[in-house]
Write an enzyme that holds these catalytic residues in place. Structure first.
Site, PDB file in Angstrom:
ATOM      1  N   LYS A 224      -0.435   5.192  -2.826  1.00 52.05           N
ATOM      2  CA  LYS A 224      -0.876   3.847  -2.408  1.00 52.05           C
ATOM      3  C   LYS A 224       0.192   2.784  -2.623  1.00 52.05           C
ATOM      4  O   LYS A 224       0.714   2.620  -3.733  1.00 52.05           O
ATOM      5  CB  LYS A 224      -2.149   3.485  -3.173  1.00 52.05           C
ATOM      6  CG  LYS A 224      -2.845   2.211  -2.710  1.00 52.05           C
ATOM      7  CD  LYS A 224      -4.146   2.005  -3.505  1.00 52.05           C
ATOM      8  CE  LYS A 224      -4.964   0.838  -3.017  1.00 52.05           C
ATOM      9  NZ  LYS A 224      -6.240   0.718  -3.777  1.00 52.05           N
TER      10      LYS A 224
ATOM     11  N   CYS B 177      -7.520   2.338   0.811  1.00 51.87           N
ATOM     12  CA  CYS B 177      -8.318   1.132   0.514  1.00 51.87           C
ATOM     13  C   CYS B 177      -7.572  -0.170   0.810  1.00 51.87           C
ATOM     14  O   CYS B 177      -7.329  -0.505   1.957  1.00 51.87           O
ATOM     15  CB  CYS B 177      -8.845   1.205  -0.921  1.00 51.87           C
ATOM     16  SG  CYS B 177     -10.291   0.138  -1.135  1.00 51.87           S
TER      17      CYS B 177
ATOM     18  N   GLU C 111     -11.390   7.193  -1.951  1.00 50.57           N
ATOM     19  CA  GLU C 111     -10.345   7.032  -2.973  1.00 50.57           C
ATOM     20  C   GLU C 111     -10.939   7.546  -4.308  1.00 50.57           C
ATOM     21  O   GLU C 111     -12.125   7.319  -4.589  1.00 50.57           O
ATOM     22  CB  GLU C 111     -10.068   5.515  -3.069  1.00 50.57           C
ATOM     23  CG  GLU C 111      -9.016   5.059  -4.033  1.00 50.57           C
ATOM     24  CD  GLU C 111      -8.893   3.507  -4.009  1.00 50.57           C
ATOM     25  OE1 GLU C 111      -9.789   2.816  -3.457  1.00 50.57           O
ATOM     26  OE2 GLU C 111      -7.889   3.008  -4.531  1.00 50.57           O
TER      27      GLU C 111
HETATM   28  C1  ACM Z   1      -9.342  -1.052  -3.570  1.00 48.31           C
HETATM   29  O1  ACM Z   1      -8.198  -1.014  -3.113  1.00 48.31           O
HETATM   30  N1  ACM Z   1      -9.833  -0.030  -4.220  1.00 48.31           N
HETATM   31  C2  ACM Z   1     -10.206  -2.217  -3.366  1.00 48.31           C
END
Ligand code: ACM
Length: 267
Positions: free
Chosen positions: A109, A142, A38
């Site tokens: 995301k 993530c 990410e």
């Molecule tokens: C995250 O989602 N970067 C912990």
């Protein structure tokens, strides 16, 4: 096919240096699908909206997407990688997929973590799967892993491989991913980062490394350590993710009973 990740410690704000590090780590390596962390080219801990505005890019016309698209074409490989995206007047924590054909698609995301909520808009793309020469590739980012619905949605949409660009700070994901893979019978490639960022008041963010590739049987095929910078690659057969049977009686998708999964209505 050969699938892998590059786990490393990006320097905040130094896009060219970070992308350069990926390119030198790759060298002449032969690989079909590479997953990067990410925010792999920018670093993670933003301190102000103006910093996000400075480093975020349009997709697919920004520097990072163009560079990875070229790299994918040149090396005949797919790359899934995370970046801050600027779209209209909003910022998203996004990940792109590029391939031998160039830019393929973007995922934004869904579940924002901690202070990402200050700077980014929750993703609006939904979970997406692309049918490629390297198998059907889906992406989550993530913290999305914490929500079983994310991987389930990708698996039900047909993903063989879930590319998982990450900047994990909580300790739970590496040991949980085998269950996520087993319950969906898919491969997962988690590309996490290493190092620490301490760019604002409060506790430092320590990234936990431990990137890994897990099979549809829940086996950890490869896993990096907590601190090493490493390009790790293993052979996988994406089609192994298409058999959802456990035995002569049970198929984990056909046995699902969505009508029993409803939560009670509030009166
Ligand atoms: C995250 O989602 N970067 C912990």
């Amino acid at each position: 096919m050969k699938a892998g990740f590059y786990q490393f410690n990006p320097s905040f704000g130094k896009k060219e240096e970070n992308i350069g590090k990926v390119i030198s780590a790759l060298g002449n390596t032969d690989i079909d699908l590479l997953v990067l962390p990410e925010f792999f080219a920018t670093g993670y801990q933003f301190t102000h909206c103006s910093e996000v505005a400075e480093l975020a890019e349009p997709v697919p016309d920004g520097y990072t997407t163009r560079t990875l698209s070229l790299l994918s074409r040149k090396k005949n490989m797919y790359i899934a990688a995370g970046l801050p995206e600027m779209h209209e007047d909003k910022f998203y924590n996004s990940a792109i997929l590029t391939g031998p054909e160039g830019f393929i698609g973007v995922y934004r995301k869904t579940h924002l973590y901690l202070e990402e909520n200050l700077y980014f808009t929750p993703g609006d793309t939904g979970f997406r799967v692309w049918d490629t020469k390297a198998g059907r590739i889906g992406i989550m980012i993530c913290f999305d892993w914490f929500f079983p619905e994310a991987m389930r949605t990708l698996a039900l949409t047909g993903a063989d491989i879930v590319a998982h660009p990450s900047n994990l700070v909580l300790p739970y994901c590496p040991d949980s991913m085998p269950l996520r893979c087993l319950e969906n019978k898919v491969f997962a490639i988690t590309a996490n980062r290493t190092g620490t960022e301490n760019r604002k008041e409060g506790p430092a963010l320590r990234f936990i490394g431990k990137s890994g590739i897990v099979s549809p049987k829940g086996e950890i095929l490869i896993r990096a350590s907590e601190n090493e910078e490493a390009l790790m690659i293993t052979k996988i057969d994406p089609k192994a993710a298409r058999d959802k049977t456990l035995n002569a009686f049970n198929d984990i998708f056909k046995d699902r009973r969505p009508e029993m999964y409803r939560t009670p209505h509030k009166e």
